[in-house]
Structures are given as C-alpha cells and as structure tokens.
Write a protein that holds these residues in place. Sequence first.
Motif, short mmCIF file in Angstrom:
data_model
loop_
_atom_site.label_atom_id
_atom_site.label_comp_id
_atom_site.label_asym_id
_atom_site.label_seq_id
_atom_site.Cartn_x
_atom_site.Cartn_y
_atom_site.Cartn_z
N TYR A 229 0.80 -1.22 0.00
CA TYR A 229 0.00 0.00 0.00
C TYR A 229 0.84 1.27 0.00
O TYR A 229 0.35 2.33 -0.38
CB TYR A 229 -0.96 -0.01 1.19
N GLU B 296 -4.00 3.41 -3.62
CA GLU B 296 -5.33 3.05 -3.15
C GLU B 296 -6.36 4.14 -3.43
O GLU B 296 -7.55 3.86 -3.56
CB GLU B 296 -5.29 2.73 -1.65
N SER B 297 -5.92 5.38 -3.59
CA SER B 297 -6.85 6.47 -3.85
C SER B 297 -7.54 6.32 -5.20
O SER B 297 -8.62 6.88 -5.42
CB SER B 297 -6.12 7.81 -3.79
N GLY C 33 -8.31 3.85 4.52
CA GLY C 33 -7.46 4.11 3.36
C GLY C 33 -7.26 5.60 3.13
O GLY C 33 -6.99 6.37 4.06
N THR C 34 -7.42 6.00 1.89
CA THR C 34 -7.17 7.39 1.51
C THR C 34 -8.40 8.29 1.65
O THR C 34 -8.35 9.45 1.28
CB THR C 34 -6.67 7.45 0.05
N ASP D 102 -6.08 4.58 9.90
CA ASP D 102 -5.52 3.62 8.97
C ASP D 102 -4.09 3.31 9.42
O ASP D 102 -3.42 4.18 9.98
CB ASP D 102 -5.50 4.17 7.54
N HIS E 6 -1.61 6.59 3.49
CA HIS E 6 -3.06 6.75 3.42
C HIS E 6 -3.54 7.87 4.33
O HIS E 6 -4.40 8.67 3.95
CB HIS E 6 -3.74 5.44 3.82
N GLY F 286 -11.96 -2.49 5.02
CA GLY F 286 -10.69 -3.00 4.54
C GLY F 286 -9.94 -3.88 5.52
O GLY F 286 -9.23 -4.79 5.10
#
Length: 269
Positions: free
Chosen positions: A14, A20-21, A58-59, A77, A82, A114
């Motif tokens: 990641y 991930e965005s 995440g983001t 996160d 992130h 996630g």
Amino acid sequence: MSKPELAAEIEHFYSQVIDESARLSVSADGRLELLRTRELLRRFLPPAPARVLDVGGGTGVHARWLVDDGYHVDLIDPVARHVEQAAKVCPSSLGDARALEAGDASYDVVQLLGPLYHLPDKADRWQALSEARRVVRPGGLVAAGAINRYASLFEHTAYAHLHTERMQTSISAILRTAVHDGKRGFTLAYFHRAEELAGELRDVGLVDVAVFGIEGPAWSILKAVEQHAGPDPSGALFESVLTAARMAEPYPELLAASSHLLAVGRAPA
C-alpha cells in the motif's frame, strides 16, 4: 499512537505498489464496487450528522461521500501514506483496527471496509470486530467489508489466464485455505465465505446481521470486457451488471459469485 503492527508485505504493497486512492475509480469493477458500497450503506446509516469512525479507511474514498452527505467522519488507517492523503478529507490518524483509541459507545457508526481483508488470523478478526462493537453506541451500526472466498476464481478467469498451471496452483491454494500469502501479486489477504462473515459479526455480539454481495454475480463479465475489448465498457453493460447485483440480493446462493461482501449488524440497544 505508536506505529500500528502491520505485516511488512502489506505496508510495502500500500505504500509503494498500489495507489489506493485510485482503485475504485480507474476500473469499471472498481467503480461498481464504490457505487454499490455507497448504495448499500445508505440503507442502514442513521441520519446525518451522525458520528462515523472509518477504520482502515485508506485514503478517504468512502469518507469523502460520507462527509458530502453531512456526516462527521474520523478516519484511522495503519498506513502513513493513506493517513496523509485522507487528512485532506476528514480528521485522520494512524491506528490499528485491533486496538482503537476511541472511547466506549462514542460513535453512531463504525465501518471496517478494509481491515478484514488483511487479517488471516481469526483471533485478529475477532479483536477488530470486538473493538468496533465496543466503540459503537447501543443500537449503532457496524459495517464490515470482506473479499469473497471465490473472487479470485472469477477474476483470473476474466484475465484469461486461469488455465495456466501457475495460476491454477495459486487459486487452488486460496480456495483450499482462504489465505493468499502475497508472494505473487496482491498482498497477504484473507478470503471469506458469506456465512463465515456473518458468524464473525454475531460472535462479537452484533445483532440483525445481514450480508450482501457488493458487485453481484455478473461483475466478472464487466472485468473481462474491460480487459479484452477496451478500457471503457458500454454504459448499457455497466447498468446491466449493476441491475444484476440488485436483483441478486434476495438470493443468498448468489453471494458466492460477488467479488466483495458487505456485512452489517447493530449493537444491542
């Protein structure tokens, strides 16, 4: 808090391999996942402005639409990259799903869209869900995402390489053990069956548990067309696949064909 304990291969994936965005916007099945996750959650969310803790957020892809809908969102996160990106969307900090710093009954909603992906140890999943149960108020919503046990079977058929010996060996191992070791592609991951996911939510004391197939039974058709006929499947095909996901909801036997699962449950009032 101190840096969360995170497997090195997950941190690397990641932080250095994937953005991930962009995951839920650059592909047709990613856009389908985002649309359906939003659609399903909106059925169960309390009215805004409610307090949402986005665990493993995440983001901030999901936090963004929640904020736009008027919710107060805090995001944690375990990946520093992130957190830096998500801070542009909502208050964000490093955190571990298994050891939340939030107080008891301090949020109206806790979502884990996630963390369960990357906790192959059942005890870790139990701890993460127990923490969500602890910090959500009585009657509050807990929503947890999971990768479907059979997702890789459909995905690698869509990529048109499941017939190779290497892929058959890899996917057979996932089907047999529910774990991908991350040595070839993706990263360390756990793959749920729908009834297993529901059971894990009930095991921590959540009630009114329901499980949905996010992308539905036809998502791999969309992916196959995108892979082999061009990057922009027709709007009519996308709408048909979306309709299939909605129509499949009353039929639990079709959950096995979805790529991701979403489970919702409530803390006892």
